[in-house]
Design an enzyme around this catalytic site. Structure first.
Site, PDB file in Angstrom:
ATOM      1  CG  ASP A  77      -2.115  -0.947   1.195  1.00 52.27           C
ATOM      2  OD1 ASP A  77      -2.335  -1.412   0.268  1.00 52.27           O
ATOM      3  OD2 ASP A  77      -2.807  -1.149   2.286  1.00 52.27           O
ATOM      4  CD  GLU A  96      -6.529 -10.298   1.289  1.00 50.14           C
ATOM      5  OE1 GLU A  96      -5.789 -10.399   0.170  1.00 50.14           O
ATOM      6  OE2 GLU A  96      -6.066 -10.146   2.366  1.00 50.14           O
ATOM      7  CB  THR A 121      -4.082 -13.692  -2.728  1.00 53.50           C
ATOM      8  OG1 THR A 121      -3.608 -14.383  -1.643  1.00 53.50           O
ATOM      9  CG2 THR A 121      -5.060 -12.832  -2.931  1.00 53.50           C
ATOM     10  CD  GLU A 160      -6.601 -10.135  -6.686  1.00 53.46           C
ATOM     11  OE1 GLU A 160      -5.623  -9.654  -5.921  1.00 53.46           O
ATOM     12  OE2 GLU A 160      -7.857  -9.907  -6.697  1.00 53.46           O
ATOM     13  CG  LEU A 214       4.770 -10.464  -3.445  1.00 53.84           C
ATOM     14  CD1 LEU A 214       6.057 -11.199  -3.251  1.00 53.84           C
ATOM     15  CD2 LEU A 214       4.401  -9.280  -2.657  1.00 53.84           C
TER      16      LEU A 214
END
Length: 574
Positions: free
Chosen positions: A167, A252, A408, A446, A449
């Protein structure tokens, strides 16, 4: 998400690389021999005029391997979306760089990308007060995306941006909600020492009318209904194909057990987040009802950066194995299931009849996966052990709402993480995708990283079709879609983007881009409630489906990747 080299989720090793000092005269003598061997494989070389760095360029993947267009059914096609920058809509609700975005969107479209994913921030849209929504900037964004011909995955982002891995933007939840928290901090998740986490509201207030007379669930429902009303033209046109419903930190379904802003570092086990007054009361009531009035919340589970063996709860013969520990973990994980179920039910009602899919994202907590305690998963709310499945109950809950399980860390390999973290991303992904398919729901995913290398892309391709392409029909196993994280100038750099375009083509099974592939049926009403007993029945551990050793849609090749890395090191050291 952070770049690969700096992430606290583990540092990508220099796979098959060498330190500069080892590139000695001996290596120079071997240069010509290696070059001749590579040339026999049709690998060519180019030289960057600005840097003078020679690069090995693998032959076009479609020429080396992969089926011909005429031999592959469309059922093998896996659509690819690209996540937009976190601040594509600024904190003051402005679509601030439309010219740049238009250029980038056109590049994505030309690369065969199916669509984009974007956070629709609660803290931006409802910032001016309860029920005061301003969708204008998002409408401008959607108009541009629609004009370019890309589809839209919209995230109902009921969380703060900031404080998590990667973020680099700060967007808080609405100020009027934070103001309520000043007088009642128990609306936020709380750890054992009393530290509050203001990323999102605690699931304990889902049904508490603390927000100008509304509950948290009513807030989320009103927001989604307003989105539908204000974006009805995009929904009717089929431009918005997926609604991902934010269910916790980073969007999430989990507790905020590992938060960098509170000092967590990889591979810390994290902390339980159930010590606000509402969670304490709920636990006491549940314990008393179950005849365990003597039970209390854990006081031996350590702190954010402990390892399992340093705690009484997660260590060998730890509390997690006792009846007291099992009762707590069942309660803690069950609260998360009920939280997700309630919000998804509201999402289903809000978008009923729309031609969209609903989805929910679950974090890929891979560190300590190979420790008997699975400590990091447990603090996040996933009661997953070697003999207990913590993810199939989530998949079963999602099946009630026709939901897609979005997972993820698809790009990660075990070898990319330090041994002491006992990471198992490959086995974790295999477990989670398998339970989704066993519950007959769509599974998407997804990368965790930002990655631009063939190793990561090939791992994603393997997970997308674990048993390869089927030339005679649908693959045995296939993901419903992939969202690449994320759009950036680095992704669009020529070399990175060439590799990415090849990756997209391989995700499409070498088929041409198909704009009509994603055409969801009208969303039906959620099925009847699933009892907690039935959800808990899904915790019985079963073997995952088998995975091939490597994808049959591989891009590049090991030798080309090795040579490219070697030449970079060689020329940069001279």
């Amino acid at each position: 998400m952070a770049s690969v080299g700096t992430s606290n989720l583990g540092v990508l090793p220099e796979v098959m690389g060498f330190p500069h000092q080892e590139l000695s005269v001996v290596m120079t003598k071997k240069f010509n021999l290696a070059r001749k061997q590579l040339l026999r494989q049709n690998i060519t070389f180019s030289c960057n005029r600005k840097t003078g760095i020679t690069r090995a360029i693998a032959p076009e993947a479609t020429k080396v391997m992969g089926p011909t267009l005429s031999s592959v059914p469309l059922a093998n096609y896996v659509p690819v979306y690209v996540m937009l920058p976190l601040d594509v809509i600024s904190i003051d609700n402005v679509f601030w760089d439309q010219g740049k975005c238009e250029k980038q969107f056109k590049e994505l479209r030309e690369a065969g990308v199916d669509g984009i994913m974007v956070d629709v921030w609660w803290g931006i849209v409802e910032s001016n007060g309860p029920g005061l929504y301003d969708w204008s900037a998002y409408r401008s964004l959607f108009q541009l995306v629609q004009k370019i011909g890309l589809k839209i995955q919209a995230i109902m982002s009921f969380h703060q941006c900031g404080g998590n891995i990667g973020d680099d933007v700060f967007i808080p939840i609405p100020k009027w909600v934070l103001a309520i928290g000043e007088n009642n901090p128990d609306i936020f998740y709380t750890n054992r020492t009393g530290t509050r986490n203001k990323e999102c509201l605690s699931l304990a207030v889902d049904n508490q009318p603390l927000f100008e007379g509304r509950t948290a669930i009513q807030i989320y429902s009103d927001y989604m209904r307003s989105f539908r009303e204000n974006m009805s033209d995009f929904l009717e046109a089929g431009s918005i194909v997926d609604i991902e419903v934010g269910l916790g930190p980073a969007g999430e379904l989990r507790y905020p057990s590992y938060t960098q802003s509170q000092g967590w570092k990889f591979p810390g086990i994290g902390e339980f987040q159930c010590y606000d007054k509402y969670m304490r009361t709920d636990f006491k009531e549940a314990a008393t009802k179950a005849g365990h009035s003597e039970c209390d919340l854990p006081d031996d589970a350590g702190t954010y950066n402990n390892v399992p063996a340093e705690t009484g709860f997660f260590g060998p013969n730890g509390t997690y194995l006792t009846e007291k520990g099992k009762f707590f973990l069942t309660w803690y994980s069950s609260k998360l299931l009920l939280h997700g179920d309630q919000i998804l039910d509201e999402a289903n009602k809000a978008f009923l009849g729309c031609k969209v899919k609903l989805s929910a994202k679950v974090a890929g907590i891979h560190w300590w996966y190979k420790d008997a305690s699975h400590a990091a998963e447990l603090t996040a709310g996933f009661y997953n052990l070697d003999d207990r499945d913590g993810y199939r109950p989530i998949a079963r809950m999602l099946s009630r709402h026709y939901g897609t399980f979005n997972f993820t860390c698809l790009e990660m390999r075990n070898s990319e993480h330090p041994a002491y973290a006992k990471s198992g991303p490959q086995e974790l992904v295999q477990q989670v995708l398998s339970v989704g398919w066993k519950e007959n729901i769509d599974v998407a995913g997804e990368n965790a990283l930002a990655r631009y290398d063939g190793y990561a892309y090939n791992q994603i391709l393997l997970n997308a079709r674990p048993n390869g392409i089927n030339k005679n029909g649908p693959p045995k196993l296939k993901m419903a879609g992939l969202t690449y994280l994320r759009l950036s100038e680095k992704l669009l750099q020529s070399r990175n983007f060439r590799t990415f375009k090849t990756f997209v083509k391989k995700m499409h099974a070498d088929l041409d881009y198909c704009p009509e592939y994603e055409k969801p049926a009208p969303l039906g009403r959620s099925k009847g409630e699933i009892s907690m007993d039935e959800l808990l029945e899904a915790t019985q551990r079963t073997k995952p489906f088998p995975w091939d050793e490597q994808t049959d849609a591989r891009i590049g090749g090991i030798l080309a990747e090795y040579w490219d890395r070697l030449l970079n090191k060689f020329f940069l050291s001279n």
